[in-house]
Enzyme design. Structure first.
Site, PDB file in Angstrom:
ATOM      1  N   GLU A   1      44.902  51.906  29.580  1.00 13.71           N
ATOM      2  CA  GLU A   1      45.285  50.556  30.001  1.00 13.71           C
ATOM      3  C   GLU A   1      46.360  49.951  29.125  1.00 13.71           C
ATOM      4  O   GLU A   1      47.263  49.286  29.610  1.00 13.71           O
ATOM      5  CB  GLU A   1      44.075  49.602  29.883  1.00 13.71           C
TER       6      GLU A   1
ATOM      7  N   ARG B   1      44.874  36.734  35.713  1.00 18.92           N
ATOM      8  CA  ARG B   1      44.391  37.149  37.038  1.00 18.92           C
ATOM      9  C   ARG B   1      45.471  37.866  37.854  1.00 18.92           C
ATOM     10  O   ARG B   1      45.193  38.410  38.917  1.00 18.92           O
ATOM     11  CB  ARG B   1      43.894  35.923  37.818  1.00 18.92           C
TER      12      ARG B   1
ATOM     13  N   HIS C   1      34.480  73.994  30.518  1.00 20.38           N
ATOM     14  CA  HIS C   1      34.377  74.320  31.945  1.00 20.38           C
ATOM     15  C   HIS C   1      35.680  74.013  32.698  1.00 20.38           C
ATOM     16  O   HIS C   1      35.672  73.927  33.912  1.00 20.38           O
ATOM     17  CB  HIS C   1      33.196  73.569  32.568  1.00 20.38           C
TER      18      HIS C   1
ATOM     19  N   LYS D   1      40.574  52.390  27.450  1.00 20.16           N
ATOM     20  CA  LYS D   1      41.345  51.412  26.644  1.00 20.16           C
ATOM     21  C   LYS D   1      42.730  51.968  26.320  1.00 20.16           C
ATOM     22  O   LYS D   1      43.718  51.251  26.393  1.00 20.16           O
ATOM     23  CB  LYS D   1      40.635  51.096  25.325  1.00 20.16           C
TER      24      LYS D   1
ATOM     25  N   CYS E   1      45.176  37.400  41.531  1.00 19.14           N
ATOM     26  CA  CYS E   1      45.860  36.167  41.880  1.00 19.14           C
ATOM     27  C   CYS E   1      45.053  34.993  41.326  1.00 19.14           C
ATOM     28  O   CYS E   1      43.829  35.002  41.350  1.00 19.14           O
ATOM     29  CB  CYS E   1      46.041  35.955  43.378  1.00 19.14           C
TER      30      CYS E   1
ATOM     31  N   TRP F   1      49.161  38.801  42.046  1.00 15.42           N
ATOM     32  CA  TRP F   1      48.961  40.249  41.856  1.00 15.42           C
ATOM     33  C   TRP F   1      49.135  40.837  43.248  1.00 15.42           C
ATOM     34  O   TRP F   1      48.272  40.672  44.109  1.00 15.42           O
ATOM     35  CB  TRP F   1      47.562  40.516  41.304  1.00 15.42           C
TER      36      TRP F   1
ATOM     37  N   LYS G   1      42.883  40.892  35.398  1.00 15.65           N
ATOM     38  CA  LYS G   1      41.610  40.756  34.693  1.00 15.65           C
ATOM     39  C   LYS G   1      40.423  40.746  35.645  1.00 15.65           C
ATOM     40  O   LYS G   1      39.390  41.338  35.385  1.00 15.65           O
ATOM     41  CB  LYS G   1      41.649  39.452  33.885  1.00 15.65           C
TER      42      LYS G   1
ATOM     43  N   ASN H   1      44.304  33.261  47.450  1.00 18.99           N
ATOM     44  CA  ASN H   1      43.798  34.447  46.748  1.00 18.99           C
ATOM     45  C   ASN H   1      42.821  35.141  47.689  1.00 18.99           C
ATOM     46  O   ASN H   1      41.907  34.497  48.213  1.00 18.99           O
ATOM     47  CB  ASN H   1      43.081  34.028  45.446  1.00 18.99           C
ATOM     48  N   GLY H   2      43.029  36.450  47.895  1.00 18.93           N
ATOM     49  CA  GLY H   2      42.149  37.198  48.794  1.00 18.93           C
ATOM     50  C   GLY H   2      42.983  38.046  49.731  1.00 18.93           C
ATOM     51  O   GLY H   2      44.174  38.272  49.497  1.00 18.93           O
TER      52      GLY H   2
ATOM     53  N   GLU I   1      35.055  55.043  27.481  1.00 12.86           N
ATOM     54  CA  GLU I   1      35.565  53.689  27.265  1.00 12.86           C
ATOM     55  C   GLU I   1      36.835  53.714  26.408  1.00 12.86           C
ATOM     56  O   GLU I   1      37.802  53.014  26.695  1.00 12.86           O
ATOM     57  CB  GLU I   1      34.474  52.812  26.631  1.00 12.86           C
TER      58      GLU I   1
HETATM   59  C1  AGP Z   1      38.511  46.628  31.300  1.00 17.04           C
HETATM   60  O1  AGP Z   1      39.320  46.839  30.197  1.00 17.04           O
HETATM   61  C2  AGP Z   1      39.141  46.640  32.579  1.00 17.04           C
HETATM   62  N1  AGP Z   1      40.348  45.942  32.674  1.00 17.04           N
HETATM   63  C3  AGP Z   1      38.318  46.789  33.824  1.00 17.04           C
HETATM   64  O2  AGP Z   1      37.941  48.126  33.864  1.00 17.04           O
HETATM   65  C4  AGP Z   1      37.083  45.916  33.992  1.00 17.04           C
HETATM   66  O3  AGP Z   1      36.109  46.267  33.065  1.00 17.04           O
HETATM   67  C5  AGP Z   1      36.541  46.076  35.439  1.00 17.04           C
HETATM   68  O4  AGP Z   1      37.503  45.645  36.334  1.00 17.04           O
HETATM   69  C6  AGP Z   1      35.240  45.332  35.649  1.00 17.04           C
HETATM   70  O5  AGP Z   1      35.406  43.962  35.475  1.00 17.04           O
HETATM   71  P1  AGP Z   1      34.178  42.983  35.323  1.00 17.04           P
HETATM   72  O6  AGP Z   1      33.464  43.359  34.070  1.00 17.04           O
HETATM   73  O7  AGP Z   1      34.797  41.630  35.254  1.00 17.04           O
HETATM   74  O8  AGP Z   1      33.303  43.174  36.521  1.00 17.04           O
END
Ligand code: AGP
Length: 575
Positions: A460, A28, A476, A457, A2, A65, A570, A91-92, A453
């Site tokens: 997501e 956000r 395994h 990606k 949010c 969000w 984000k 927000n929260g 990683e």
């Molecule tokens: C990254 O592509 C993500 N959207 C997510 O995993 C992100 O890295 C994670 O939420 C941590 O965020 P930060 O680095 O702002 O703490």
């Protein structure tokens, strides 16, 4: 999660201005949004449309969000009190909202939404029956449990009242305007001067300026601070998406970071080295992509004989043993991730020392740390993190180098630039992966964190199910999922015989193999990306960049909303 924004101005401004600011916070949360311009509330489902005619000298807005209550206009903010006079954006999470709601319903209040946030407007209305606003705000803070950054307007007053606990809130001033927002990006193109709220603080903002108060309503002084937040060039410019723009910025942001570590951030960098040397135990705490960067950092440091631990922040308290000789290194792009903040609170309570590596200056995590380094990646708009990962990894590589790891970091920007020449080939590979419902990425040692990683990606941005694995672990269990044609991307550093065997094992079971390697003679021509770099650890970062491009092009081939994937935000400011 949010985004909230409010503006109070000496001169009237249009709702468009407010929505433009909100649009900058859309990363956000982006399921619905709404504004209140002092007269009426307008709400919409979906992405923010910058439009509107009405003019006013104060207004608040929110991009959502969803947590409590589905995505609907009635659950979108702002929320109003029963009499319609008070509008709030939040927000929260209000943890005791059910209790408060029950009490207010008994007093005759009726609620229009399923959200936890709406109780804030109703509770304030109730408190104002017996109190002035100056008395009601401290009472409101005391009555609420949970996390909140709240902006409040009362019809007929050109003022915004703000309260905050654990959710981020900043105040900036620029040319007769005061702007309150979830993060500095809302106004960083207007000003680089801001005040950062601490917990349980109150601000009253009017056309004549702002005043801060503590939780008891006592006036406090809070100086504006200057922040450095270099934007490459605003907008997507020629790139189709922010994700691609941000990947293409990597050579320049790495260069900026490396320069800074040798100049303005040199003293802080050396202090970090001293703190690490003096600590009996070092634990990284982070989430998601930042966690993968720390996993890579732990690998680098392990190469020079240092034992560091890295933990996913949401599990930190269950696995970390913290005492006064423990140094916790929080790594976070946003500096606001609630799971990391929670881990740091736990560490602090057990006597641990906190340092951090963040991207957003003056963020909560930075302010909780006794020492903090900036990765200087600049604003990252795409929800999927790319350039921030590269700079986190580059900083950790520099750290390992300072402890004796043999690497030439200076040519990293050029190596990334050279890799970009293989974009057409990477795109062709990505388009083939995009035809599958699953993909597996395998690595060992240096490339294991990168496998994870790249898989994150791909998930997501393209919604393809992807698993990033230790090559050795495949046999395994997971190898049972390999069928004829299943794409497996193998990350091969310097002719590593073990990962080559693991690759052969899946190939023998019908997998379609793609290779990212720095070995000049490995692999076939079409399915292999040869990355020019030696055996000095940089291959990890470069393979991650190639993986970011695979994820981007796969998502683009599938027509996904790349910069704002479904269900994500984000900055993850809830637990
Ligand atoms: C990254 O592509 C993500 N959207 C997510 O995993 C992100 O890295 C994670 O939420 C941590 O965020 P930060 O680095 O702002 O703490």
């Amino acid at each position: 999660m949010c985004g909230i924004v409010g503006i109070v101005s000496e001169k009237a401004f249009s709702s468009r201005t407010l929505l433009e600011r909100l649009k900058r916070l859309e990363y956000r949360g982006y399921d619905s949004y709404g504004v209140f311009d002092g007269r009426e509330v307008r709400k919409r489902i979906g992405g923010i449309r910058v439009e509107g005619r009405g003019r006013s000298t104060a207004g608040i807005a929110h991009t959502r969000w969803a947590t409590h209550g589905g995505v609907s206009e009635r659950n979108a903010h702002p929320h109003l009190s029963c009499d319609g006079r008070i509008a709030i954006v939040h927000n929260g999470i209000i943890e005791n909202y059910e209790e408060i709601k029950k009490d207010l319903v008994r007093k005759g209040h009726s609620f229009a939404s399923e959200t936890d946030s709406e109780v804030i407007a109703h509770l304030l209305e109730d408190l104002l029956r017996r109190r002035s606003i100056e008395e009601a705000l401290p009472a409101l803070i005391r009555a609420l449990a949970g996390t909140f950054a709240v902006l409040i307007m009362i019809k007929g007053r050109d003022k915004i009242y703000a309260i905050k606990r654990d959710s981020p809130l900043v105040l900036g001033t620029a040319d007769g305007r005061t702007i309150l927002a979830s993060d500095i990006y809302a106004f960083s193109d207007w000003t680089n001067r801001a005040a950062f709220f601490d917990n349980d603080e109150i601000a009253v903002v009017g056309p004549d300026g702002h005043r801060f108060f503590d939780r008891n309503g006592k006036r406090i002084r809070k100086p504006l601070r200057t922040f450095r937040w270099e934007e490459e060039r605003t907008g997507k410019r020629r790139a189709k998406h922010y994700m691609l723009k941000e990947i293409l910025e990597e050579p320049s942001v790495v260069r900026r970071l490396l320069f800074s570590l040798g100049h303005d951030q040199k003293p802080a960098f050396h202090k970090l080295l001293r703190l690490i040397r003096r600590s009996r135990k070092v634990i990284f705490a982070s989430c998601g992509t930042s966690y993968h960067a720390t996993l890579l950092g732990a690998y680098y440091l392990h190469q020079v004989g240092m034992e560091v631990q890295t933990l996913i922040a949401s599990e930190f308290r269950h696995f970390a043993k913290v005492d006064r000789d423990t140094l916790i290194v929080a790594v976070s792009q946003s500096g606001e991730t609630m799971d990391v903040i929670d881990a740091l609170k736990y560490a602090q309570a057990n006597g641990g020392r906190i340092v951090s590596i963040v991207n957003v200056p003056h963020s909560t995590i930075q302010r909780m740390s006794e020492l903090s380094l900036n990765i200087l990646a600049g604003p990252e708009i795409c929800v999927a993190s790319t350039k921030a990962f590269v700079n986190q990894a580059a900083l950790l590589l520099k750290l390992a180098q300072a402890f004796g790891f043999k690497v030439n970091c200076d040519n990293l920007p050029d190596r990334i630039q050279t890799l970009f020449k293989a974009r057409a080939k990477i795109k062709a590979i990505a388009e083939r992966i995009a035809r599958s419902k699953d993909a597996y990425i395998i690595g060992r040692g240096l490339t294991y964190p990168i496998a994870r990683e790249i898989a994150l990606k791909i998930k997501e941005t393209s919604y393809i199910h992807a698993e990033g694995m230790m090559g050795g672990e495949l046999k395994h269990g997971t190898i049972a999922l390999i069928e004829s044609g299943t794409p497996v991307v193998s990350l091969i550093n310097n002719n590593d015989a073990d990962i080559i065997s693991n690759t052969k094992e899946v190939e023998a079971r019908g997998a379609k193999i793609f290779i990212l390697t720095n070995h000049p003679t490995l692999g076939g021509s079409e399915d292999t990306v040869h990355i020019k770099t030696g055996n000095d650890g940089k291959f990890g970062i470069l393979a991650a960049v190639a993986g970011q491009l695979i994820a981007y092009y796969a998502a683009d081939a599938l027509g996904r909303p790349i910069d704002k994937p479904r269900n994500l935000a984000k900055s993850v400011t809830v637990k």
